[in-house]
Enzyme design. Structure first.
Site, mmCIF file in Angstrom:
data_model
loop_
_atom_site.group_PDB
_atom_site.id
_atom_site.type_symbol
_atom_site.label_atom_id
_atom_site.label_comp_id
_atom_site.label_asym_id
_atom_site.label_seq_id
_atom_site.Cartn_x
_atom_site.Cartn_y
_atom_site.Cartn_z
ATOM 1 N N ASP A 252 -5.857 5.829 1.156
ATOM 2 C CA ASP A 252 -5.870 4.431 0.741
ATOM 3 C C ASP A 252 -7.283 3.841 0.846
ATOM 4 O O ASP A 252 -8.067 4.249 1.699
ATOM 5 C CB ASP A 252 -4.926 3.675 1.680
ATOM 6 C CG ASP A 252 -4.730 2.237 1.287
ATOM 7 O OD1 ASP A 252 -3.825 1.978 0.481
ATOM 8 O OD2 ASP A 252 -5.477 1.371 1.774
ATOM 9 N N HIS B 73 0.825 -1.209 0.000
ATOM 10 C CA HIS B 73 0.000 0.000 0.000
ATOM 11 C C HIS B 73 0.863 1.264 0.000
ATOM 12 O O HIS B 73 0.519 2.253 -0.615
ATOM 13 C CB HIS B 73 -0.928 0.012 1.229
ATOM 14 C CG HIS B 73 -1.976 -1.058 1.181
ATOM 15 N ND1 HIS B 73 -3.286 -0.804 0.879
ATOM 16 C CD2 HIS B 73 -1.892 -2.397 1.375
ATOM 17 C CE1 HIS B 73 -3.973 -1.931 0.895
ATOM 18 N NE2 HIS B 73 -3.155 -2.922 1.197
#
Ligand code: BUP
Length: 459
Positions: A115, A18
């Protein structure tokens, strides 16, 4: 002047998979005359995350660093399920600290990019601040279609779970996906971290100002078209395919002298990503297979999901006999090496990968054909995309990580030989390499989409 230089804050979540695309996006924005504030949830789960962040801030001092100091969670019982998914919860638990942090930034923000694992946490906060919010989806667009549809599939008012989720999963506007490709925790009846992360964030991200995804039409054409034509879900915010984000080599690591000594295209690079530890038994079979293949190989081995906890010596994992056999043609390292440097090296002719989306985009970028061995999560869905464009082989019978079956060395050896001997796949990979680079070069499709977004943040 915000009319000329927008100010954008980036907020990643946990894990290298991520963090890496957020770092790449930050670099791209800062070099495109955008003022960037990078908010880092602190502490990180892994050592590699904190090291990558240090490299980013020392290489680009004009990126402003802000830390979101995480409060400990009272009930750490779920940590054993997955330390990275658990960290999403830890970040959520400290989200009340985000609003004052965002409001204190100067000049005022034009947008926040966060995210997908933080969509449901962040959107209410940015809405209250009337700040445009973008969700960066760090996997493939195909996976995005599942992420966006999953909450509808499992809704008890909708009968899909019992009827349509039997052998195939049907996502509107797309070919059915075999059930066996779906991350197993999503199919469990019981509650788990992955399932609630999918349901809550997949639903909430439809309320964002836009969704960014690290892909383009070369790899993900079918899904991108279905998404943009409203076939997957009606009323979606715009989906901006801005990838593959160019890798930036931030690490000042030692050049791999061993690779320099190998002939061009002769080495298989083997890595299962930053958070997958395969079983001891499978590691030994893989080692046996690599030796049997007779090919040269460079292998990153992990014994634990989280690098800080991994202290076992290679010798203890492999045994002396296998270590001896591997010496002649192999180079084995524990935990980490600079993957960017490896994939860009002329000696590397193939990549045995777990099909993490970053690893795939990096291999496409460098034109390296792949042997795909998905281990969990989004990886089977990703693997199929690579297989479909002709730059990867996926032996579907090898199964997920932790499934009872151990793949034998003989079979691995044969498949490795097939990959490295496949001239067609090599030239196909070179072609795809050019295509994906064109998309992000000036004037390319991904380049234009990011440039348009930056324009929209001005003023
Ligand atoms: Br291991 C390893 N060096 O030794 P993925 C990984 N990486 O640079 P994952 C290294 O970490 P998720 C190493 O280049 C890639 O950018 C690699 O991301 C880098 O897989 C990143 O490939 C790993 O997406 O994350 O770690 O399993 O599960 O989120 O996909």
């Amino acid at each position: 002047d915000p009319k000329l230089t927008p100010h954008v804050a980036l907020l990643p979540s946990a894990g290298m998979g991520h963090l890496t695309p957020f770092i790449r996006l930050a670099v791209l924005l800062t070099t495109s005359n955008v003022r960037v504030t990078f908010i880092t949830p602190y502490p990180t789960v892994s050592l590699s995350e904190s090291q990558s962040l240090s490299h980013l801030f020392s290489t680009f001092p004009r990126i402003t660093r802000k830390q979101l100091h995480l409060l400990p969670l009272e009930d750490p019982s779920a940590k054993s399920e997955d330390p990275f998914y658990y960290h999403f919860e830890v970040i959520r638990h400290s989200s009340h600290l985000l609003s004052p942090l965002l409001s204190s930034l100067s000049p005022p923000l034009s947008a926040l990019i966060t995210d997908m694992s933080l969509a449901s946490t962040v959107i209410p906060i940015t809405d209250a601040l009337q700040l445009p919010n973008y969700i960066f989806f760090t996997s493939s667009a195909k996976m995005l279609t599942l992420f966006l549809s999953f909450h509808i599939m499992v809704d008890p008012r909708d009968r899909c779970e019992t009827s349509e989720m039997k052998d195939f999963i049907k996502i509107a506007g797309l070919e059915p996906i075999p059930r066996s490709w779906i991350p197993p925790p999503l199919l469990q009846d019981t509650k788990n971290l992955l399932k609630s992360y999918f349901i809550e964030n997949g639903k909430k991200m439809t309320e964002s100002s836009g969704i960014l995804v690290n892909t383009n039409e070369t790899v993900d054409g079918e899904s991108l078209e279905a998404l943009s034509k409203g076939k997957v879900l009606r009323g979606l915010p715009p989906v901006h395919a801005i990838g593959p984000l160019p890798p930036f080599n931030l690490e000042q690591s030692q050049p791999l002298a061993w690779l320099d000594d190998q002939p061009p295209g002769s080495v298989l690079y083997v890595s299962f990503g930053s958070r997958t530890a395969i079983s001891r038994e499978q590691i030994r079979e893989l080692g046996d297979g690599l030796v049997r293949s007779g090919k040269r190989f460079l292998w990153v081995v992990k014994d634990k999901k989280v690098d800080k906890e991994d202290s076992l010596e290679l010798m203890d994992m492999m045994g002396q006999q296998l270590m001896e056999r591997m010496k002649e043609k192999g180079f084995v390292v524990k935990n980490w090496l600079n993957q960017e440097e490896v994939l860009s090296h002329a000696a590397v002719g193939g990549f045995l990968s777990h099909s993490g989306w970053n690893s795939i985009t990096e291999a496409l970028w460098h034109g390296v054909p792949m042997l795909l061995w998905p281990q969990h999560g989004d990886q089977k869905i990703n693997a199929e995309l690579v297989e479909r464009i002709g730059v990867g082989m996926w032996v579907k019978s090898w199964g997920w990580c932790g499934e009872a079956m151990v793949v034998k060395g003989e079979e691995i050896a044969e498949t490795v030989g097939e990959l490295l001997g496949n001239q067609f796949m090599r030239s196909r990979a070179a072609k795809v390499r050019n295509e994906v680079r064109m998309a992000v070069d000036e004037g390319g499709s991904s380049y234009k989409r990011l440039a348009d977004l930056i324009e929209s943040w001005k003023g």
